[in-house]
Design a protein around this motif. Structure first.
Motif, PDB file in Angstrom:
ATOM      1  N   VAL A 184       1.061  -1.139  -0.085  1.00  7.07           N
ATOM      2  CA  VAL A 184       0.064  -0.164  -0.043  1.00  7.07           C
ATOM      3  C   VAL A 184       1.092   1.079  -0.281  1.00  7.07           C
ATOM      4  O   VAL A 184       0.419   2.023  -0.804  1.00  7.07           O
ATOM      5  N   ALA A 185       2.070   1.153   1.078  1.00  3.52           N
ATOM      6  CA  ALA A 185       2.784   2.219   0.896  1.00  3.52           C
ATOM      7  C   ALA A 185       3.678   2.461  -0.429  1.00  3.52           C
ATOM      8  O   ALA A 185       3.534   3.910  -1.068  1.00  3.52           O
ATOM      9  N   LEU A 186       4.071   1.884  -0.844  1.00  4.28           N
ATOM     10  CA  LEU A 186       4.776   1.536  -2.410  1.00  4.28           C
ATOM     11  C   LEU A 186       3.458   2.545  -3.660  1.00  4.28           C
ATOM     12  O   LEU A 186       4.003   3.324  -4.584  1.00  4.28           O
ATOM     13  N   VAL A 187       2.565   2.156  -3.786  1.00  3.86           N
ATOM     14  CA  VAL A 187       1.224   2.258  -4.624  1.00  3.86           C
ATOM     15  C   VAL A 187       1.227   4.292  -4.164  1.00  3.86           C
ATOM     16  O   VAL A 187       0.427   4.775  -5.493  1.00  3.86           O
ATOM     17  N   ALA A 188       1.413   4.253  -2.900  1.00  2.00           N
ATOM     18  CA  ALA A 188       1.101   5.600  -2.495  1.00  2.00           C
ATOM     19  C   ALA A 188       2.162   6.705  -2.776  1.00  2.00           C
ATOM     20  O   ALA A 188       2.224   7.366  -3.656  1.00  2.00           O
ATOM     21  N   LEU A 189       3.520   5.888  -3.050  1.00  2.00           N
ATOM     22  CA  LEU A 189       4.589   6.866  -3.174  1.00  2.00           C
ATOM     23  C   LEU A 189       4.345   7.023  -5.145  1.00  2.00           C
ATOM     24  O   LEU A 189       4.900   7.766  -5.781  1.00  2.00           O
ATOM     25  N   PHE A 190       4.042   5.596  -5.279  1.00  2.00           N
ATOM     26  CA  PHE A 190       3.686   5.387  -7.127  1.00  2.00           C
ATOM     27  C   PHE A 190       2.979   6.597  -7.818  1.00  2.00           C
ATOM     28  O   PHE A 190       3.141   7.718  -7.919  1.00  2.00           O
ATOM     29  N   PHE A 191       1.614   7.323  -6.760  1.00  2.00           N
ATOM     30  CA  PHE A 191       0.816   7.857  -7.230  1.00  2.00           C
ATOM     31  C   PHE A 191       1.518  10.024  -7.725  1.00  2.00           C
ATOM     32  O   PHE A 191       1.645  10.654  -7.827  1.00  2.00           O
ATOM     33  N   ASN A 192       2.217   9.146  -5.735  1.00  2.00           N
ATOM     34  CA  ASN A 192       2.907  10.921  -5.516  1.00  2.00           C
ATOM     35  C   ASN A 192       3.913  10.909  -6.677  1.00  2.00           C
ATOM     36  O   ASN A 192       4.669  12.011  -6.300  1.00  2.00           O
ATOM     37  N   THR A 193       4.536  10.611  -7.080  1.00  2.00           N
ATOM     38  CA  THR A 193       5.360  10.505  -8.489  1.00  2.00           C
ATOM     39  C   THR A 193       5.273  10.991  -9.373  1.00  2.00           C
ATOM     40  O   THR A 193       5.214  12.087 -10.564  1.00  2.00           O
ATOM     41  N   PHE A 194       4.694   9.579 -10.554  1.00  2.00           N
ATOM     42  CA  PHE A 194       3.647   9.825 -11.450  1.00  2.00           C
ATOM     43  C   PHE A 194       2.477  10.640 -11.598  1.00  2.00           C
ATOM     44  O   PHE A 194       2.464  11.301 -12.735  1.00  2.00           O
ATOM     45  N   LEU A 195       2.191  10.590 -10.718  1.00  2.00           N
ATOM     46  CA  LEU A 195       0.906  11.914 -10.916  1.00  2.00           C
ATOM     47  C   LEU A 195       0.414  12.891  -9.705  1.00  2.00           C
ATOM     48  O   LEU A 195      -0.901  13.369  -9.654  1.00  2.00           O
ATOM     49  N   ALA A 196       2.138  13.334 -10.119  1.00  2.00           N
ATOM     50  CA  ALA A 196       2.526  14.633  -8.601  1.00  2.00           C
ATOM     51  C   ALA A 196       1.912  15.984  -9.750  1.00  2.00           C
ATOM     52  O   ALA A 196       0.892  16.264  -8.288  1.00  2.00           O
ATOM     53  N   GLN A 197       1.992  15.867 -10.332  1.00  2.00           N
ATOM     54  CA  GLN A 197       1.000  17.237 -10.730  1.00  2.00           C
ATOM     55  C   GLN A 197      -0.120  17.490 -11.006  1.00  2.00           C
ATOM     56  O   GLN A 197      -0.830  18.129 -11.412  1.00  2.00           O
ATOM     57  N   THR A 385       9.200  16.721 -10.732  1.00  2.00           N
ATOM     58  CA  THR A 385       8.869  18.807 -10.194  1.00  2.00           C
ATOM     59  C   THR A 385       8.388  17.965  -8.505  1.00  2.00           C
ATOM     60  O   THR A 385       7.688  18.598  -7.804  1.00  2.00           O
ATOM     61  N   VAL A 386       9.322  17.379  -8.315  1.00  2.00           N
ATOM     62  CA  VAL A 386       8.501  17.198  -6.491  1.00  2.00           C
ATOM     63  C   VAL A 386      10.166  16.180  -6.223  1.00  2.00           C
ATOM     64  O   VAL A 386      11.103  15.905  -6.992  1.00  2.00           O
ATOM     65  N   PRO A 387      10.077  16.265  -4.646  1.00  2.00           N
ATOM     66  CA  PRO A 387      11.369  15.677  -3.352  1.00  2.00           C
ATOM     67  C   PRO A 387      11.589  13.776  -4.031  1.00  2.00           C
ATOM     68  O   PRO A 387      11.485  13.509  -2.748  1.00  2.00           O
ATOM     69  N   LEU A 388      12.070  13.703  -5.026  1.00  2.00           N
ATOM     70  CA  LEU A 388      12.040  11.628  -5.373  1.00  2.00           C
ATOM     71  C   LEU A 388      12.066  11.819  -4.438  1.00  2.00           C
ATOM     72  O   LEU A 388      12.240  10.440  -3.972  1.00  2.00           O
ATOM     73  N   ASN A 389      13.973  12.087  -4.386  1.00  2.00           N
ATOM     74  CA  ASN A 389      14.684  11.355  -3.113  1.00  2.00           C
ATOM     75  C   ASN A 389      14.085  11.022  -1.578  1.00  2.00           C
ATOM     76  O   ASN A 389      14.000  10.241  -1.023  1.00  2.00           O
ATOM     77  N   ALA A 390      13.516  12.369  -1.128  1.00  2.00           N
ATOM     78  CA  ALA A 390      12.360  12.325   0.179  1.00  2.00           C
ATOM     79  C   ALA A 390      11.274  11.020  -0.039  1.00  2.00           C
ATOM     80  O   ALA A 390      10.971   9.907   1.246  1.00  2.00           O
ATOM     81  N   LEU A 391      10.788  11.094  -1.095  1.00  2.00           N
ATOM     82  CA  LEU A 391      10.175  10.200  -1.254  1.00  2.00           C
ATOM     83  C   LEU A 391      10.596   8.699  -0.954  1.00  2.00           C
ATOM     84  O   LEU A 391       9.637   7.872  -0.743  1.00  2.00           O
ATOM     85  N   PHE A 392      11.458   8.341  -1.811  1.00  2.00           N
ATOM     86  CA  PHE A 392      12.335   7.299  -1.719  1.00  2.00           C
ATOM     87  C   PHE A 392      12.191   6.469  -0.434  1.00  2.00           C
ATOM     88  O   PHE A 392      11.881   5.759   0.205  1.00  2.00           O
ATOM     89  N   GLY A 393      13.374   7.443   0.729  1.00  2.00           N
ATOM     90  CA  GLY A 393      13.390   7.351   1.841  1.00  2.00           C
ATOM     91  C   GLY A 393      12.060   7.250   3.212  1.00  2.00           C
ATOM     92  O   GLY A 393      12.654   6.268   4.027  1.00  2.00           O
TER      93      GLY A 393
END
Length: 523
Positions: A184-197, A385-393
């Protein structure tokens, strides 16, 4: 760049009239440019949030009426049917004060740093650096446990749905929940990466689902549940936790309502992506509290009337009391499954919002050198245009949290109370700093949303309320404890506090000076 003392003693004013701040607005207003100029930061993120999307973001992250249902074990154990209603009302009124205080601070300094920035700017010079540093760490802890808590509830609802649909063939194993939490956390991370805008649009749509879902749960419960006398609900306060006093039991049960009400400040960490943030942000926080607070009150009263035999409901093998209540009220596995799926979807959406908030807070704290590997965490990915490294962390941290006794109600209670305690710490410290500043007659930045003369009173009540609630978040669910029923949140909280202080004195104090050193002295 200014020293701590110079920044603290400076008189606040606006930026130059021509607005030539040297930063890109990225869709912001001239006021946004002035706000960023004053706090000494470049505009790196796109300002694509408006009032409705901000409201949707924070309202869905709170998931108040949903959290009332999946956090029912706190109130049913400590307060009973009537007690959890009265506790919720008291918690709603009390927590309104801190939200008002933070809304005013958000209007003064709308920055992704949030509480740790406010502490750095408003605390006395003698302690502003270490207090700000500690506040940043408890915020990191609080929001990461928020992701873990949301993911945990989604995972357990999935297990609960399987349990009621396949009672004879499904055998529960703790590792099922652990893997589901990480998924679930990984899918939420996916949303915040590819659908961030697209997140502002998504949050607006989810807000509509949040409102309609409320009635989709409420109406079947009203129509299908057995009738319960009002005297049995409102006249019942029970101490099932063995505390020996109904009042104390209700105070221990405060964690449930607070878990449901915490979150309007989440939008603060998105402030550098909000257009006209110093006006929109505080209004979004207040309207979130009004909407979610009122729907939560209706839902908790409804749930109290529908719960029936508390002992039977709390012994359910579905993982959550509300699933058993749905099953008892409708008499249909399919209906209970459908109603639970609504809660599940909304809680997943809350996880998406939690991930966004957490990544922005980590990004902001890292750019001030507050974390190990700060340069890496503070990077903005140019493609998304997101803090991608912070998302992965954040994904790694949540996965580790998922391994801490995940799969039991004890783990759930510990994680949720830990997140509440951590965020409440940041609220207490930041509001106390502003209150001391007002008491000393020192200047504060102008706020476009202000409580005026009521501000000192509201700040004082806020601190008192937060101290009381913060204390009881560390209590176990029952008085008699053993390793299985202990609230281990205090251990994790203490470990993070000790680690942050060791790291501060060993290294961070050499590089972390706090956001106040960047605040511009305006003339």
């Amino acid at each position: 760049m200014w020293s701590d003392k110079e920044a603290q003693s400076a008189a606040y004013a606006t930026s130059p009239e021509d607005g030539s701040t040297g930063v890109s607005s990225r869709g912001g207003t001239s006021q946004d440019k002035k706000d960023m100029y004053r706090v000494g930061r470049d505009q790196e993120l796109n300002r694509n949030f408006r009032f409705l999307s901000v409201l949707g973001f924070s309202a869905v992250l709170m998931c108040t009426w949903e959290a009332i249902l999946y956090g029912a074990s706190f109130g049913l154990t400590n307060g009973g049917k009537g007690g959890m209603i009265y506790t919720y009302i008291a918690g709603l009124i009390g927590f309104s004060f801190p939200i008002l205080s933070m809304a005013e601070m958000a209007s003064m300094a709308p920055t992704s740093g949030g509480q740790y920035h406010w502490v750095s700017e408003f605390a006395p010079p003698s302690c502003q650096c270490i207090l700000s540093y500690f506040t940043g760490w408890v915020c990191v802890l609080g929001w990461h446990t928020g992701i873990a808590g949301c993911s945990y509830t989604v995972a357990n609802m999935m297990v609960g749905i399987v349990a009621i649909n396949y009672p004879d063939s499904y055998t529960y194993q703790p590792w099922h929940v652990t893997l589901l939490v990480i998924a679930v956390a990984l899918v939420a991370l996916f949303f915040n990466t590819f659908l961030a805008q697209k997140l502002p649009l998504i949050e607006g749509i989810i807000l509509i689902i949040h409102c309609f879902g409320f009635f989709a749960i409420l109406i079947p419960l009203w129509v299908l549940s057995p009738t319960t006398p009002a005297s049995e609900v409102f006249g019942s306060i029970e101490d099932r936790g063995g505390w020996g006093n109904n009042g104390l039991a209700c105070l221990v049960g405060l964690t449930g309502p607070m878990m449901a009400l915490i979150g309007p400040d989440s939008a603060v960490h998105m402030s550098e992506e909000i257009k006209d943030a110093s006006r929109v942000l505080p209004m979004g926080m207040i309207w979130t509290l009004l909407i979610n607070g009122s729907t939560g009150l209706v839902m908790i009263i409804t749930f109290a009337f529908c719960v029936g035999d508390i002992d039977e409901v709390m012994q359910t093998n579905t993982g959550f009391e509300f699933i058993q209540v749905f099953l008892n009220s409708t008499g249909s596995v399919k209906a209970a499954t459908g109603m639970t799926c609504i809660i599940l979807v909304m809680q997943f959406c809350a996880a998406v919002s939690n991930v966004a908030t957490t990544s922005r807070q980590v990004y902001a704290f890292a750019r001030d050198k507050g974390l190990p590997f700060s340069d890496w965490f503070a990077q903005i990915n140019p493609t998304f245009t997101v803090p991608l490294n912070a998302l992965f962390g954040s994904g790694v941290i949540v996965s580790l949290l998922a391994l801490i006794q995940i799969g039991s109600s004890v783990a759930f209670n510990a994680i949720m109370s830990l997140g509440t305690a951590a965020l409440f710490s940041s609220y207490m410290i930041s509001i106390t700093c502003v209150r001391i500043r007002r008491w000393r007659g020192q200047p504060l930045p102008p706020a476009r949303w202000s409580m005026g003369r009521l501000s000192p009173f509201v700040d004082t009540v806020s601190v008192l309320v937060l101290v009381i609630i913060w204390t009881f978040t560390f209590f176990p669910l029952t008085r008699e404890v053993d390793p299985e029923t202990m609230n281990w949140g205090i251990v994790i909280y203490g470990a993070v506090a000790i680690f942050s202080m060791v790291y501060y004195f060993a290294y961070a104090r050499k590089v972390y000076k706090g956001p106040v050193t960047r605040v511009k002295v305006m003339e």
